[in-house]
Design an enzyme around this catalytic site. Structure first.
Site, PDB file in Angstrom:
ATOM      1  N   MET A   1       0.846  -1.170   0.000  1.00 54.97           N
ATOM      2  CA  MET A   1       0.000   0.000   0.000  1.00 54.97           C
ATOM      3  C   MET A   1       0.900   1.243   0.000  1.00 54.97           C
ATOM      4  O   MET A   1       1.527   1.548   0.998  1.00 54.97           O
ATOM      5  CB  MET A   1      -0.901   0.000   1.234  1.00 54.97           C
ATOM      6  CG  MET A   1      -1.577   1.310   1.434  1.00 54.97           C
ATOM      7  SD  MET A   1      -2.650   1.567   2.859  1.00 54.97           S
ATOM      8  CE  MET A   1      -2.652   0.131   3.814  1.00 54.97           C
ATOM      9  N   PRO A   2       0.981   1.957  -1.111  1.00 53.58           N
ATOM     10  CA  PRO A   2       1.790   3.173  -1.149  1.00 53.58           C
ATOM     11  C   PRO A   2       1.167   4.263  -0.274  1.00 53.58           C
ATOM     12  O   PRO A   2      -0.056   4.389  -0.184  1.00 53.58           O
ATOM     13  CB  PRO A   2       1.745   3.609  -2.609  1.00 53.58           C
ATOM     14  CG  PRO A   2       1.268   2.431  -3.366  1.00 53.58           C
ATOM     15  CD  PRO A   2       0.439   1.625  -2.428  1.00 53.58           C
ATOM     16  N   TYR A   3       2.031   5.025   0.351  1.00 52.99           N
ATOM     17  CA  TYR A   3       1.614   6.177   1.148  1.00 52.99           C
ATOM     18  C   TYR A   3       2.466   7.357   0.710  1.00 52.99           C
ATOM     19  O   TYR A   3       3.701   7.289   0.760  1.00 52.99           O
ATOM     20  CB  TYR A   3       1.820   5.902   2.643  1.00 52.99           C
ATOM     21  CG  TYR A   3       1.556   7.105   3.508  1.00 52.99           C
ATOM     22  CD1 TYR A   3       0.270   7.420   3.917  1.00 52.99           C
ATOM     23  CD2 TYR A   3       2.596   7.942   3.895  1.00 52.99           C
ATOM     24  CE1 TYR A   3       0.024   8.529   4.705  1.00 52.99           C
ATOM     25  CE2 TYR A   3       2.365   9.049   4.677  1.00 52.99           C
ATOM     26  CZ  TYR A   3       1.077   9.341   5.078  1.00 52.99           C
ATOM     27  OH  TYR A   3       0.837  10.446   5.852  1.00 52.99           O
TER      28      TYR A   3
END
Length: 76
Positions: A1-3
């Site tokens: 999950m990119p942040y």
């Protein structure tokens, strides 16, 4: 999950501009890295200009110096 955390100075970015940033970063991560937009998180932190510095100076001073230098260069 990119942040992704985007930090900008608090100088009036509209809700539409922020929406465009969020959509653009999400699209970029999908196109370049194949990341799933449904799990990509983007936050935008707005920082007061008095809490932002560049090159050892408060940002407004830094901008004033750059503007004066540009004006001087344009006058030559």
């Amino acid at each position: 999950m990119p942040y992704v955390d985007i930090k900008i100075t608090r100088e009036g970015a509209s809700a539409a501009q922020k929406r465009e940033l969020i959509a653009g970063v999400t699209d970029l991560l999908q196109r370049i890295l194949g990341k799933n937009p449904a799990t990509t998180v983007v936050t935008i932190d707005e920082v007061d200009v008095e809490n932002w510095g560049i090159g050892g100076l408060p940002v407004l001073e830094h901008r004033a110096i750059r503007a004066a230098a540009a004006a001087k260069g344009a006058g030559q």
